[in-house]
Design an enzyme around this catalytic site. Structure first.
Site, PDB file in Angstrom:
ATOM      1  N   ASN B 207       0.879  -1.165   0.000  1.00  0.00           N
ATOM      2  CA  ASN B 207       0.000   0.000   0.000  1.00  0.00           C
ATOM      3  C   ASN B 207       0.918   1.217   0.000  1.00  0.00           C
ATOM      4  O   ASN B 207       1.448   1.607   1.029  1.00  0.00           O
ATOM      5  CB  ASN B 207      -0.906   0.008   1.233  1.00  0.00           C
ATOM      6  CG  ASN B 207      -1.825  -1.198   1.256  1.00  0.00           C
ATOM      7  OD1 ASN B 207      -2.563  -1.455   0.307  1.00  0.00           O
ATOM      8  ND2 ASN B 207      -1.762  -1.971   2.332  1.00  0.00           N
ATOM      9  N   LYS B 287       0.501  -3.839  -5.959  1.00  0.00           N
ATOM     10  CA  LYS B 287      -0.859  -4.183  -5.553  1.00  0.00           C
ATOM     11  C   LYS B 287      -1.770  -3.223  -6.305  1.00  0.00           C
ATOM     12  O   LYS B 287      -1.829  -2.041  -5.978  1.00  0.00           O
ATOM     13  CB  LYS B 287      -0.992  -3.992  -4.038  1.00  0.00           C
ATOM     14  CG  LYS B 287      -2.395  -4.160  -3.479  1.00  0.00           C
ATOM     15  CD  LYS B 287      -2.380  -4.005  -1.949  1.00  0.00           C
ATOM     16  CE  LYS B 287      -3.783  -4.157  -1.358  1.00  0.00           C
ATOM     17  NZ  LYS B 287      -3.775  -4.097   0.119  1.00  0.00           N
ATOM     18  N   GLU B 291      -8.339  -3.526  -2.751  1.00  0.00           N
ATOM     19  CA  GLU B 291      -8.617  -2.783  -1.519  1.00  0.00           C
ATOM     20  C   GLU B 291      -8.416  -1.278  -1.733  1.00  0.00           C
ATOM     21  O   GLU B 291      -7.735  -0.603  -0.968  1.00  0.00           O
ATOM     22  CB  GLU B 291      -7.753  -3.322  -0.369  1.00  0.00           C
ATOM     23  CG  GLU B 291      -8.127  -4.765  -0.039  1.00  0.00           C
ATOM     24  CD  GLU B 291      -7.322  -5.385   1.100  1.00  0.00           C
ATOM     25  OE1 GLU B 291      -6.234  -4.869   1.393  1.00  0.00           O
ATOM     26  OE2 GLU B 291      -7.799  -6.371   1.672  1.00  0.00           O
ATOM     27  N   ARG B 324       0.645  -8.676  -7.839  1.00  0.00           N
ATOM     28  CA  ARG B 324      -0.143  -9.441  -6.866  1.00  0.00           C
ATOM     29  C   ARG B 324      -1.538  -9.787  -7.385  1.00  0.00           C
ATOM     30  O   ARG B 324      -2.183  -8.980  -8.044  1.00  0.00           O
ATOM     31  CB  ARG B 324      -0.266  -8.660  -5.553  1.00  0.00           C
ATOM     32  CG  ARG B 324       1.051  -8.574  -4.822  1.00  0.00           C
ATOM     33  CD  ARG B 324       0.951  -7.634  -3.653  1.00  0.00           C
ATOM     34  NE  ARG B 324       0.742  -8.296  -2.385  1.00  0.00           N
ATOM     35  CZ  ARG B 324      -0.268  -8.073  -1.568  1.00  0.00           C
ATOM     36  NH1 ARG B 324      -1.234  -7.249  -1.900  1.00  0.00           N
ATOM     37  NH2 ARG B 324      -0.346  -8.691  -0.411  1.00  0.00           N
ATOM     38  N   ARG B 341     -15.841 -14.160  -2.469  1.00  0.00           N
ATOM     39  CA  ARG B 341     -14.512 -13.566  -2.556  1.00  0.00           C
ATOM     40  C   ARG B 341     -13.442 -14.615  -2.883  1.00  0.00           C
ATOM     41  O   ARG B 341     -12.446 -14.295  -3.533  1.00  0.00           O
ATOM     42  CB  ARG B 341     -14.198 -12.869  -1.230  1.00  0.00           C
ATOM     43  CG  ARG B 341     -12.781 -12.392  -1.124  1.00  0.00           C
ATOM     44  CD  ARG B 341     -12.603 -11.503   0.081  1.00  0.00           C
ATOM     45  NE  ARG B 341     -11.199 -11.372   0.433  1.00  0.00           N
ATOM     46  CZ  ARG B 341     -10.740 -10.680   1.473  1.00  0.00           C
ATOM     47  NH1 ARG B 341     -11.602 -10.055   2.263  1.00  0.00           N
ATOM     48  NH2 ARG B 341      -9.464 -10.591   1.727  1.00  0.00           N
ATOM     49  N   LYS B 365      -1.340 -15.277  -2.980  1.00  0.00           N
ATOM     50  CA  LYS B 365      -1.356 -15.688  -1.569  1.00  0.00           C
ATOM     51  C   LYS B 365      -1.616 -17.185  -1.461  1.00  0.00           C
ATOM     52  O   LYS B 365      -2.307 -17.772  -2.298  1.00  0.00           O
ATOM     53  CB  LYS B 365      -2.452 -14.932  -0.803  1.00  0.00           C
ATOM     54  CG  LYS B 365      -2.195 -13.437  -0.737  1.00  0.00           C
ATOM     55  CD  LYS B 365      -3.038 -12.748   0.334  1.00  0.00           C
ATOM     56  CE  LYS B 365      -2.813 -11.247   0.234  1.00  0.00           C
ATOM     57  NZ  LYS B 365      -3.110 -10.520   1.474  1.00  0.00           N
ATOM     58  N   ASP B 370      -7.311 -14.584   2.766  1.00  0.00           N
ATOM     59  CA  ASP B 370      -6.270 -13.681   3.271  1.00  0.00           C
ATOM     60  C   ASP B 370      -5.646 -14.199   4.553  1.00  0.00           C
ATOM     61  O   ASP B 370      -5.957 -13.704   5.628  1.00  0.00           O
ATOM     62  CB  ASP B 370      -6.865 -12.289   3.492  1.00  0.00           C
ATOM     63  CG  ASP B 370      -5.792 -11.233   3.715  1.00  0.00           C
ATOM     64  OD1 ASP B 370      -4.615 -11.513   3.449  1.00  0.00           O
ATOM     65  OD2 ASP B 370      -6.143 -10.114   4.146  1.00  0.00           O
ATOM     66  N   GLU B 392       2.779 -16.505  -2.040  1.00  0.00           N
ATOM     67  CA  GLU B 392       3.032 -15.481  -1.009  1.00  0.00           C
ATOM     68  C   GLU B 392       2.567 -16.009   0.341  1.00  0.00           C
ATOM     69  O   GLU B 392       1.398 -16.350   0.508  1.00  0.00           O
ATOM     70  CB  GLU B 392       2.272 -14.202  -1.377  1.00  0.00           C
ATOM     71  CG  GLU B 392       2.369 -13.098  -0.336  1.00  0.00           C
ATOM     72  CD  GLU B 392       1.505 -11.876  -0.690  1.00  0.00           C
ATOM     73  OE1 GLU B 392       1.321 -11.586  -1.897  1.00  0.00           O
ATOM     74  OE2 GLU B 392       0.981 -11.235   0.240  1.00  0.00           O
ATOM     75  N   GLU B 398      -0.324 -11.588  11.065  1.00  0.00           N
ATOM     76  CA  GLU B 398      -1.462 -10.665  11.127  1.00  0.00           C
ATOM     77  C   GLU B 398      -2.707 -11.308  11.735  1.00  0.00           C
ATOM     78  O   GLU B 398      -3.384 -10.707  12.565  1.00  0.00           O
ATOM     79  CB  GLU B 398      -1.785 -10.153   9.716  1.00  0.00           C
ATOM     80  CG  GLU B 398      -2.936  -9.162   9.668  1.00  0.00           C
ATOM     81  CD  GLU B 398      -3.203  -8.677   8.244  1.00  0.00           C
ATOM     82  OE1 GLU B 398      -2.533  -9.164   7.303  1.00  0.00           O
ATOM     83  OE2 GLU B 398      -4.086  -7.821   8.077  1.00  0.00           O
ATOM     84  N   GLU B 516      -5.132 -22.773  15.969  1.00  0.00           N
ATOM     85  CA  GLU B 516      -6.344 -23.115  15.220  1.00  0.00           C
ATOM     86  C   GLU B 516      -7.421 -23.663  16.158  1.00  0.00           C
ATOM     87  O   GLU B 516      -8.607 -23.354  15.999  1.00  0.00           O
ATOM     88  CB  GLU B 516      -5.998 -24.165  14.155  1.00  0.00           C
ATOM     89  CG  GLU B 516      -7.167 -24.538  13.259  1.00  0.00           C
ATOM     90  CD  GLU B 516      -6.768 -25.504  12.147  1.00  0.00           C
ATOM     91  OE1 GLU B 516      -5.697 -26.148  12.273  1.00  0.00           O
ATOM     92  OE2 GLU B 516      -7.531 -25.615  11.162  1.00  0.00           O
ATOM     93  N   TRP B 546     -16.677  -7.041   3.352  1.00  0.00           N
ATOM     94  CA  TRP B 546     -15.404  -7.642   2.981  1.00  0.00           C
ATOM     95  C   TRP B 546     -15.509  -9.042   2.387  1.00  0.00           C
ATOM     96  O   TRP B 546     -14.485  -9.653   2.047  1.00  0.00           O
ATOM     97  CB  TRP B 546     -14.468  -7.639   4.188  1.00  0.00           C
ATOM     98  CG  TRP B 546     -14.167  -6.253   4.629  1.00  0.00           C
ATOM     99  CD1 TRP B 546     -14.800  -5.558   5.618  1.00  0.00           C
ATOM    100  CD2 TRP B 546     -13.194  -5.357   4.070  1.00  0.00           C
ATOM    101  NE1 TRP B 546     -14.280  -4.285   5.717  1.00  0.00           N
ATOM    102  CE2 TRP B 546     -13.286  -4.136   4.781  1.00  0.00           C
ATOM    103  CE3 TRP B 546     -12.249  -5.474   3.049  1.00  0.00           C
ATOM    104  CZ2 TRP B 546     -12.480  -3.035   4.486  1.00  0.00           C
ATOM    105  CZ3 TRP B 546     -11.444  -4.385   2.771  1.00  0.00           C
ATOM    106  CH2 TRP B 546     -11.559  -3.185   3.483  1.00  0.00           C
TER     107      TRP B 546
END
Lengths: 685, 685
Positions: B207, B287, B291, B324, B341, B365, B370, B392, B398, B516, B546
């Site tokens: 970003n 990117k 987003e 990406r 998505r 990814k 995500d 990726e 995160e 998990e 989202w």
């Protein structure tokens, strides 16, 4: 009421003038009955506030009548407006009291003091602008509400210090992280305040960062004094929010322990210094031990010990300390269903009732939690007997649509003021508590968290001006009717076009009820997004530390605050109110889920089940917004284009957001309850 | 393996040296077998990277053996370490390939190039530090994974540009909103990277704000060149994240339309200029249209048209464009259960497979959404056939505990690499796709979003160093075993104390499975707080835009992605995988809720119902953390105090946060399902 000229009749709004757009008053037929009076005026008395009143007459003469008014002697036989700041006994002695007397040759505005004259002038202007005849402008008014204060949410760092994701529009007092030096906008804001009898303002957020902590230091007091001087001309006193830890933050001390002599001395020296710069400084507003702000608890001291040190420092100068009661544990364990945030203010302050210094006023939010669309009245008003108290409303719509949505809040405030605490038997309304008359308090007041951001309409959503206007009108006279206030605001703002009145008034008057319909149901509150406090997110607070839960599961929803099986919160009210709320059979529908956990199948007094009530109100609330958005379009051309467009843009957001509320709340409860809508409307799975 | 000296045996960690704390290797008994070799060394070849290798030998000789090694001639008969950057045919020709040959009188490190020698030296140091004998240090290695790149999440404005409410610890590259000029920490980071064969880094977040957009301008290129020079000595190439709208943002053009000649020329001129400053510049990471970042869609152009202009600009200089595939609609209507998505990357990129320039690599990814704790592998790896692709991973945790919690991610990455795409029949693993061997790609690679924040342990949680280490080791050789990598890291970091090994290894190896267990169940994901992506909030994303939903209601939970009744996502896989996932009877338990919406009573292959599985895993996952926190205490005194305390402080947070996850998820599903725990454990109501 409308004169014949269609062109003239178009609303000619400039957002900045709000309800004081006197040029627009020209379009009203009634003005001809005032024209002669405005040719001349007389003045008895002198002073800066009286000069302001005089200037208002001159300006109105020019703008409404195109006349340069001339000053004449008192008691002139020629038609004139007489401004008299000498109380001849016909006016109450309370500050700001006034009378307007109309005879064939004069409109006499008599004030108990200069401020009374200024208020009388604004009364006259409001009368003209709302289409009243001179005879109907005659009045005699005073207010038992001593302190009518707005409190800004601004700070230097962020301009508006909420943690909203929505964009506010800046600040009247701070630009680019500096205190403004150009007083123009502050003066205009002061004028708006005075025009609805607001007599004080706290210019910074109660969450006081280091930048604002410096406001009471030698370095920043000249800037504060400049602002105070501007406000003073309109009879508005300056208050400042201070940080309880100021002795450390800006005083260089190692402690803020209120029992330490050097701390006491620091506060005294600081107050003395403030009054050197600002002789009529109003006082401090303090949020202590609340939401991680510092306070006396850090030193093992009580709020009495903490508050009285600050109060004593102010006392010799006539200053007042506004001490907020918004003190609660904000690190609650959601698993614990017995701890109840609603009980916190009472639990913290009742034990120390009567111990505060005489110049302390406890500032209590209208409800026990935090400005939700529906809460019961804080039980502190039903219990404190020996401490000055004031009620705090939120003009800024943090939880009620922010600067996007239309939500006229006066009916909500009115309900709180009319609430009967029964503290001294039937008829012990909140109004009588907070105006000091019931319990013979030395000080009284109403505070409102300001919705003024300083954009071109002051309040983001132009229609939110009605809330600032209404706050002032209601604080001056809590007996006023919500509809009466609204009618006056609409006429002043838009003129007296029947089409405009007929479109705007019914929707606004109902807008709080409509907002309630499409958001969290039946008093349960807190189904909004975390942090920003906007938009639906039913479980956002459900497992968090803030003490704001609804406990919805597959059987039912609501918080059991009864004495027999719940948190016992209802015991904080006097009988018969405590019984009314405690008993599921008598608890008002609109507060049912605040006080009781009930199955979805529970029947309300309305005859509907809870789940069907949720569906119905959500569909209907949305439809009402949808209808108003359609209706608004019919005003195009009648209303100034910019005003029309600003509102229209926000209405497009409001309808989208209302749709989100409708569908998310309905789906949320459908997924939990599994109950279909009786009417077969679309509920997403 | 441990020598007898208990005092020496104590872990002597300095966080900054991470797994390269060679001084600590002294405590290992095995060092005596290497001592003679380190007295002398020889060098064949020359260059900066070879000098780095030489310096590493000198430093290791000092720190491990207390020796000043002397340079001797090649082929000396005396014991020595021979560094040979001239491929004698015994080493693969791929860049960085190396062999280590051990004889009685020498340890010969032969590289295909200088970098190969450096990698061989680090291999030798790792072998010593993990207690291997010289014979066991012998090896011959090369990697088919051409680009082994870490990508920083830093930017100038916020240092770490996530929107987390948790506090990160800064940046190696930026301090106080300036690019650092002191290269010390960057050099140390480069050394860590090279020591695990990472050969490239992108130093800014994808970003790209205006500040970083300027990195490719004349003004900032000197600073970039200085960083590149530092990296170069360790064989690490510099990449930069660029904004697709750079021609407008920093180029002064009015458009970034990739088909406009002036835009093409701007990119070409910019690339030419970059290579004047940095002749071995790696390339760009982009990117686009993701987003709310700008991209070719804004001009009605395809991603091929967008990417190829940038790729062409880089091509003549040998640069590579990493484009990406994280492109999806982030304004989804939650009501719409057909839009998925997970399908977006495939839908966006499959139609343009084969049209990209030869120096474009699509960066995909590992999963389709995500970086959740459990996702299936992105179906793009099962479908693209004609476009260079790389996978990726997210080293930075995160969604997996951030810098607080211990979660060793290598097993998760390994699963993705081992996944059989069946794109060219059985055995078509992701490894073979992304190393370019299966589909004969020109370029190949693995990217990892870096967890290096630049605090004293680099990664916040000291144990998270294992993820950076493991990422490097795995990208060099995807065949390595997760446990083998972990064992090596623990020995290098803590020495070979059996008590330490026996405590840390079992927990870390299982820590992804444990995380998990106590978080979102069975592949459903997204039950975290919005924005910060940390901590439980089961419905936070459920009604948002989202595209990340779980659809839990009173009957069941999960996303129906089947072809018959769901979104049809399963069709993006090849047979038999598509059938495996499509069929509720064969879908693996751990992904059940990713692919199917099932009732709480649904029986898993494990024999448990879904609801009981949720309860069991949440209680058990928490207990495992609790047990490890206890076990950790027994290491006090064995591990360097600072390291011990840093981990311990975070473990106290981890256990509290795990408790929140356990109780909130259990209560959430209990309130929905109404099903009691079979074992009668406490589930809050």
């Amino acid at each position: 009421m409308i004169n014949g000229n269609a062109k003239e009749a178009k609303h000619n709004g400039t957002g900045h003038l709000a309800w004081l757009n006197t040029k627009q008053f020209r379009m009203l037929a009634v003005t001809k009955d005032y024209a002669e009076f405005f040719k001349r005026y007389s003045v008895a008395g002198s002073g800066k506030v009286l000069s302001t009143a005089e200037n208002e007459i001159l300006q109105a003469a020019r703008e409404i009548f195109g006349i340069d008014a001339t000053r004449t002697e008192e008691g002139s036989d020629l038609p004139h407006i007489g401004l008299t700041a000498v109380n001849d006994g016909s006016v109450d002695t309370l500050p700001g009291s006034f009378a307007v007397k109309v005879s064939g040759h004069s409109i006499a505005i008599i004030g108990a003091d200069e401020l009374g004259v200024l208020y009388g002038v604004y009364h006259l202007l409001r009368s003209i602008g709302s289409g009243k005849s001179p005879a109907n402008a005659a009045t005699r008014q005073s207010s038992r509400v001593e302190l009518r204060i707005v409190q800004q949410w601004d700070n230097l760092r962020e301009h508006i210090a909420d943690n909203s994701g929505l964009i506010y529009h800046g600040s009247v007092f701070y630009k680019n992280q500096e205190i403004v030096s150009d007083m123009t906008q502050i003066k205009d804001y002061a004028r708006l305040m005075a025009s609805v009898c607001i007599n004080a303002i706290c210019i910074n957020n109660v969450n006081v960062n280091i930048e604002e902590a410096r406001f009471i230091t030698e370095e920043k007091l000249p800037a504060m004094a400049r602002i105070a001087e501007t406000l003073r001309k309109y009879g508005v006193k300056l208050f400042l929010g201070v940080n309880f830890a100021s002795p450390i933050m800006v005083g260089g001390l190692e402690t803020a322990d209120p029992l330490k002599e050097d701390v006491k001395k620091w506060w005294q020296d600081t107050a003395d210094n403030i009054y050197r710069f600002i002789p009529d400084f109003g006082g401090f507003v303090v949020k202590a031990d609340s939401e991680d702000q510092p306070g006396p608890f850090a030193y093992g001291r009580s709020h009495v010990q903490g508050a009285n040190v600050l109060a004593d420092a102010l006392h010799r100068h006539g200053g007042i300390l506004l001490w907020r009661c918004f003190v609660y544990n904000c690190h609650v364990d959601w698993r614990d269903r017995k701890t109840d945030r609603a009980k916190a203010a009472y639990d913290n302050f009742m034990p120390i009732d009567g111990q505060f210094a005489s110049n302390v006023i406890l500032q209590i939010k209208n409800g026990p939690i935090d400005f939700q669309i529906r809460e019961p009245v804080s039980p502190l008003f039903s219990s404190l007997r020996k401490t000055n108290e004031m009620i705090e409303f939120q003009i800024m719509q943090e939880y009620t649509g922010q600067h996007r949505q239309i939500c006229y809040l006066v009916p909500m405030w009115k309900e709180a003021l009319d609430f009967d605490t029964h503290i001294k038997g039937k008829g012990s309304t909140v109004t009588r508590v907070i105006d000091g008359s019931l319990l013979d308090y030395k000080h009284s007041g109403i505070a409102g968290i300001s919705n003024v951001y300083g954009d071109k309409y002051w309040t983001g959503q132009p229609m939110a001006q009605a809330n600032l206007f209404g706050f002032g009108r209601l604080t001056w006279n809590p007996q006023l009717d919500s509809g009466e206030i609204l009618d006056e605001w609409v006429r002043l703002t838009f003129g007296s076009n029947e089409k405009i009145l007929g479109t705007i008034i019914p929707f606004l008057l109902n807008s709080r009820a409509i907002y309630e319909e499409y958001t969290a149901p039946l008093g349960v509150g807190w189904m909004c997004n975390k942090g920003m406090h906007y938009g639906p997110s039913p479980d956002a607070y459900e497992y968090d530390r803030w003490g704001t839960y609804h406990y919805a599961d597959r059987e039912g929803v609501g918080v059991d605050r009864t004495q027999a099986t719940g948190t016992g919160y209802t015991a904080q009210y006097n009988k018969p109110v405590s019984d009314l709320y405690d008993n599921i059979g008598t608890c008002p529908d609109e507060l049912l889920l605040f006080f009781h956990h009930v199955p979805y199948s529970h029947r309300l007094h309305s005859g509907k089940t809870v789940i069907q009530h949720i569906y119905d109100t959500h569909f209907e609330g949305f439809e009402k917004v949808e209808k108003f958005v359609e209706d608004w379009q019919t005003l195009k051309g009648l209303i100034d284009d910019d005003y029309f467009n600003e509102v229209n843009a926000r209405l497009q957001l409001q309808i989208e957001d209302a749709r989100e509320w409708r569908d998310i709340i309905n789906t949320y409860f459908y997924r939990k309850s599994g109950v279909d809508d009786e009417k077969g409307r679309v509920i997403y799975r």
